[in-house]
Write a protein that holds these residues in place. Structure first.
Motif, short mmCIF file in Angstrom:
data_model
loop_
_atom_site.label_atom_id
_atom_site.label_comp_id
_atom_site.label_asym_id
_atom_site.label_seq_id
_atom_site.Cartn_x
_atom_site.Cartn_y
_atom_site.Cartn_z
N LYS A 97 3.22 -48.24 -70.10
CA LYS A 97 3.26 -49.38 -69.17
C LYS A 97 1.95 -50.63 -69.69
CE LYS A 97 3.09 -51.53 -65.09
NZ LYS A 97 4.23 -52.19 -64.52
N GLN A 124 5.10 -60.99 -58.68
CA GLN A 124 5.32 -59.61 -58.50
C GLN A 124 5.13 -59.27 -57.05
OE1 GLN A 124 4.45 -60.05 -61.59
NE2 GLN A 124 5.01 -58.31 -62.82
N THR A 172 6.90 -57.71 -51.90
CA THR A 172 5.92 -56.93 -50.78
C THR A 172 5.89 -57.83 -49.47
OG1 THR A 172 4.80 -56.29 -52.70
CG2 THR A 172 3.79 -56.27 -50.34
N HIS A 214 8.59 -53.36 -67.52
CA HIS A 214 9.77 -53.09 -67.12
C HIS A 214 10.27 -51.68 -67.06
CE1 HIS A 214 10.06 -57.64 -67.14
NE2 HIS A 214 10.71 -57.64 -66.00
N LYS A 222 11.16 -49.30 -65.31
CA LYS A 222 12.41 -48.59 -64.69
C LYS A 222 13.73 -49.02 -65.20
CE LYS A 222 11.00 -46.79 -60.28
NZ LYS A 222 10.63 -47.59 -58.99
N VAL A 252 12.49 -58.37 -61.17
CA VAL A 252 11.66 -57.69 -60.51
C VAL A 252 12.27 -56.98 -59.46
CG1 VAL A 252 9.73 -58.23 -58.89
CG2 VAL A 252 9.73 -59.76 -60.94
N GLU A 308 13.46 -53.75 -60.99
CA GLU A 308 12.56 -52.68 -61.30
C GLU A 308 11.89 -51.99 -60.15
OE1 GLU A 308 11.66 -52.26 -64.41
OE2 GLU A 308 9.63 -50.94 -63.69
N LYS A 309 11.96 -52.70 -59.06
CA LYS A 309 11.32 -51.95 -57.77
C LYS A 309 12.52 -51.33 -57.11
CE LYS A 309 6.87 -52.25 -59.16
NZ LYS A 309 6.36 -53.70 -58.92
N GLU A 310 13.84 -51.98 -56.95
CA GLU A 310 14.60 -51.36 -56.10
C GLU A 310 14.14 -51.50 -54.50
OE1 GLU A 310 16.70 -47.98 -58.59
OE2 GLU A 310 14.70 -47.58 -58.33
N TYR A 311 13.79 -52.73 -54.24
CA TYR A 311 13.50 -52.87 -52.68
C TYR A 311 14.94 -52.92 -51.56
CZ TYR A 311 9.38 -54.59 -54.86
OH TYR A 311 8.12 -54.87 -55.64
#
Ligand code: PRP
Length: 202
Positions: free
Chosen positions: A132, A49, A53, A113, A115, A69, A72-75
């Protein structure tokens, strides 16, 4: 030099095997070391995860991470290549014999997950309570923490052994090579060359 964040474990090993074949070098992390530097590459050994980052902050130019992943985070990252490793799906898990009851006024879902699950129900305009969890998700319906779960399914064995059935699939996932946007423009030739060489190994 390219810095590449790899997710600890099997995916890191399988990715390094592709690099070995593509560049005719041996790439192995020494014992507990978290950095492996060789042949113009610096590999970082990080938690799954955490990969996005490192790449988002530019501490790594590239990374390897599951599509789930990323969703889920929309980077804000470039998806360069599907490595076709670690194939799995994000799916519902239901108690054996039960079905998703779309008539229920509110469904409670346990998942890591959040989102992805939320989006699925928003599209159906259904009310949902999301709990969560960080792991052992399969336990939740068994002790009535949730009606059902949304989790990663690879073989389906974990659900089966815990009295759950695999329900509808929300998305398919596999490990992707991702790139920091600035790195992509600054090191475009190196990165495109890498993409071509790895692609030839798939
Ligand atoms: C995933 C997932 C399931 C299991 C599914 O966990 O959360 O528990 O794998 O695999 P199966 O369908 O082959 O039984 P993982 O081992 O990735 O650990 P994690 O919960 O720490 O992510």
């Amino acid at each position: 030099m390219l810095t590449i964040a790899l997710p600890k474990g099997r995916i890191a090993k399988e990715t390094l095997a592709k690099f070995e074949a593509a560049f005719d070098e041996k790439f192995v992390f020494e014992d507990r070391k978290l950095i492996l530097e060789k042949a113009g590459f610096r590999f970082l050994n990080v938690r799954n995860q955490d990969v996005p980052t490192y790449v988002m902050h530019g501490a790594a130019d590239l990374g390897v991470v599951g599509l789930d992943v990323l969703e889920e985070k929309e980077y804000d990252l470039i998806k360069l290549l599907d490595l076709e490793l670690g194939r799995c799906k994000v799916a519902f898990g239901l108690k054996r014999g039960e079905e998703l009851d779309f008539n229920k006024s509110k469904i409670t879902i346990a998942t890591k997950h959040e989102k992805i699950a939320k989006r699925y129900f928003e599209e159906k305009a259904m009310a949902v309570d999301i709990i969560k969890l960080y792991g052992s998700i399969e336990l939740a319906p068994l002790v009535d923490l949730a009606d059902c779960i949304v989790d990663i399914v690879e073989t389906g064995e974990t659900m089966k052994q815990n009295g759950l059935e695999v329900g509808p699939t929300i998305m398919e996932s596999s490990a992707h090579l991702i790139v920091n946007k600035n790195s992509f423009y600054a090191k475009k030739d190196l990165i495109l060359d890498l993409k071509e060489k790895i692609e030839a190994q798939l």
